[in-house]
Design an enzyme around this catalytic site. Structure first.
Site, PDB file in Angstrom:
ATOM      1  N   TYR A 193       4.671  -8.514   7.919  1.00 37.33           N
ATOM      2  CA  TYR A 193       4.128  -7.374   7.732  1.00 37.33           C
ATOM      3  C   TYR A 193       5.077  -7.280   9.580  1.00 37.33           C
ATOM      4  O   TYR A 193       4.434  -8.158  10.074  1.00 37.33           O
ATOM      5  CB  TYR A 193       2.979  -6.354   7.741  1.00 37.33           C
ATOM      6  CG  TYR A 193       2.645  -7.265   6.514  1.00 37.33           C
ATOM      7  CD1 TYR A 193       2.889  -5.934   5.507  1.00 37.33           C
ATOM      8  CD2 TYR A 193       2.459  -8.298   6.515  1.00 37.33           C
ATOM      9  CE1 TYR A 193       2.153  -6.588   4.100  1.00 37.33           C
ATOM     10  CE2 TYR A 193       1.630  -9.032   4.625  1.00 37.33           C
ATOM     11  CZ  TYR A 193       1.732  -7.975   4.491  1.00 37.33           C
ATOM     12  OH  TYR A 193       1.462  -7.772   3.038  1.00 37.33           O
TER      13      TYR A 193
ATOM     14  N   ASP B 191       0.913  -0.859  -0.058  1.00 35.09           N
ATOM     15  CA  ASP B 191      -0.216   0.193  -0.212  1.00 35.09           C
ATOM     16  C   ASP B 191       1.205   1.496   0.398  1.00 35.09           C
ATOM     17  O   ASP B 191       1.984   1.467   0.478  1.00 35.09           O
ATOM     18  CB  ASP B 191      -0.583   0.141   1.155  1.00 35.09           C
ATOM     19  CG  ASP B 191      -1.734  -1.339   1.259  1.00 35.09           C
ATOM     20  OD1 ASP B 191      -2.758  -1.561  -0.005  1.00 35.09           O
ATOM     21  OD2 ASP B 191      -2.481  -1.518   2.249  1.00 35.09           O
TER      22      ASP B 191
ATOM     23  N   TYR C  14      -5.354  -9.291   2.139  1.00 36.75           N
ATOM     24  CA  TYR C  14      -5.635  -8.060   2.755  1.00 36.75           C
ATOM     25  C   TYR C  14      -5.315  -7.694   4.331  1.00 36.75           C
ATOM     26  O   TYR C  14      -6.726  -8.194   5.170  1.00 36.75           O
ATOM     27  CB  TYR C  14      -7.526  -7.261   2.472  1.00 36.75           C
ATOM     28  CG  TYR C  14      -7.158  -7.226   0.938  1.00 36.75           C
ATOM     29  CD1 TYR C  14      -6.646  -6.660   0.795  1.00 36.75           C
ATOM     30  CD2 TYR C  14      -8.407  -8.523   0.039  1.00 36.75           C
ATOM     31  CE1 TYR C  14      -7.130  -5.647  -1.174  1.00 36.75           C
ATOM     32  CE2 TYR C  14      -8.279  -8.209  -1.110  1.00 36.75           C
ATOM     33  CZ  TYR C  14      -7.859  -7.219  -1.715  1.00 36.75           C
ATOM     34  OH  TYR C  14      -7.794  -7.017  -3.191  1.00 36.75           O
TER      35      TYR C  14
END
Ligand SMILES: [Zn+2]
Length: 251
Positions: free
Chosen positions: A138, A72, A210
């Protein structure tokens, strides 16, 4: 004349830089008041910081950026970086000193974008790069509304290890993606830090997950999700990709 292909990995040290050039939606690149006559939604991109100096040295006419996935805009890309191949159209020079180009890019991209390991590449590698689906790791800072104790949090996180979640296309991308349900795996996750009203997770997921929706649940469009499992609404405060896990069969 065939294009020139160069492989590398990039690290994005700041938020709010898109991976590729992003023409202004109003004028489609011609220049208007909305974009202050730059023709762009964002001043720069990973593509431009990497591609412009290479195009200049190769005396090419344009460049295209092929990333192994993308983060993103508001996520940093840290760790070992993300693989990419940059394609230079109509190069007059093909034998480039990639070491000094790397230095040049890293000087002009200082504190924003870094490239590592530039080397010659090929159209075949572009194809592999675009079809690869590496797991990603992440670091996610989560804001939690409500009181969650550490034992409960660890128990919930443990319960998500190696589980599959179902994600209906998120509301935030539904204007440009078909609305469908997809299954993705949460490969691994653990608590890194817990603070007041927030905690930090390290989370490894299958490609295409997501992450923000896994955390806040997207009004039940992602199930199971962290908010529901904790019984307290959660949202992502910040998110960084810390590793694009290499799928060595793709290299
Ligand atoms: Zn414009």
């Amino acid at each position: 004349m065939s294009p020139l292909f160069i492989y590398g990995r990039y690290r994005k040290l700041v938020r709010d830089i898109p991976q590729t050039r992003w023409p202004c939606r109003t004028c489609m690149g011609k220049g208007c008041e909305r974009c202050s006559f730059t023709g762009k939604m964002y001043q720069t991109s990973v593509q431009e910081i990497v591609g412009d100096p290479i195009q200049a040295v190769a005396e090419g006419t344009d460049h295209f950026f092929h990333g192994r996935g993308r983060e993103d805009i508001d996520a940093r890309m840290l760790g070992n970086g993300r693989p990419f191949v940059i394609e230079i159209r109509e190069p007059k020079k093909r034998n480039l000193d990639l070491g000094s180009l790397e230095n040049l890019i890293n000087e002009s991209g200082k504190d924003r974008i870094e490239v590592i390991g530039l080397r010659p590449s090929s159209r075949e590698e572009v194809r592999k790069t675009k079809t690869a689906s590496p797991n990603k790791t992440y670091r996610v800072v989560v804001t939690v509304h409500g009181i969650v104790d550490e034992a409960k949090l660890n128990e919930v996180l443990q319960s998500f290890k190696r589980t599959r979640i179902t994600q209906q296309t998120p509301v935030r991308v539904s204007h440009r993606r078909a609305d469908l349900a997809r299954e993705r795996e949460i490969v691994d996750l653990h608590l890194e830090e817990i603070g007041e009203g927030s905690f930090t997770l390290v989370l490894r997921t299958e490609a295409g997950t997501y992450v923000k929706e896994f955390v806040h649940g997207d009004n039940g469009r992602t199930r199971p999700n962290l908010s529901e499992a904790l019984g307290a609404p959660c949202e992502v405060r910040s998110l960084d990709v810390i590793e694009v896990n290499d799928d060595t069969s793709e290299e």
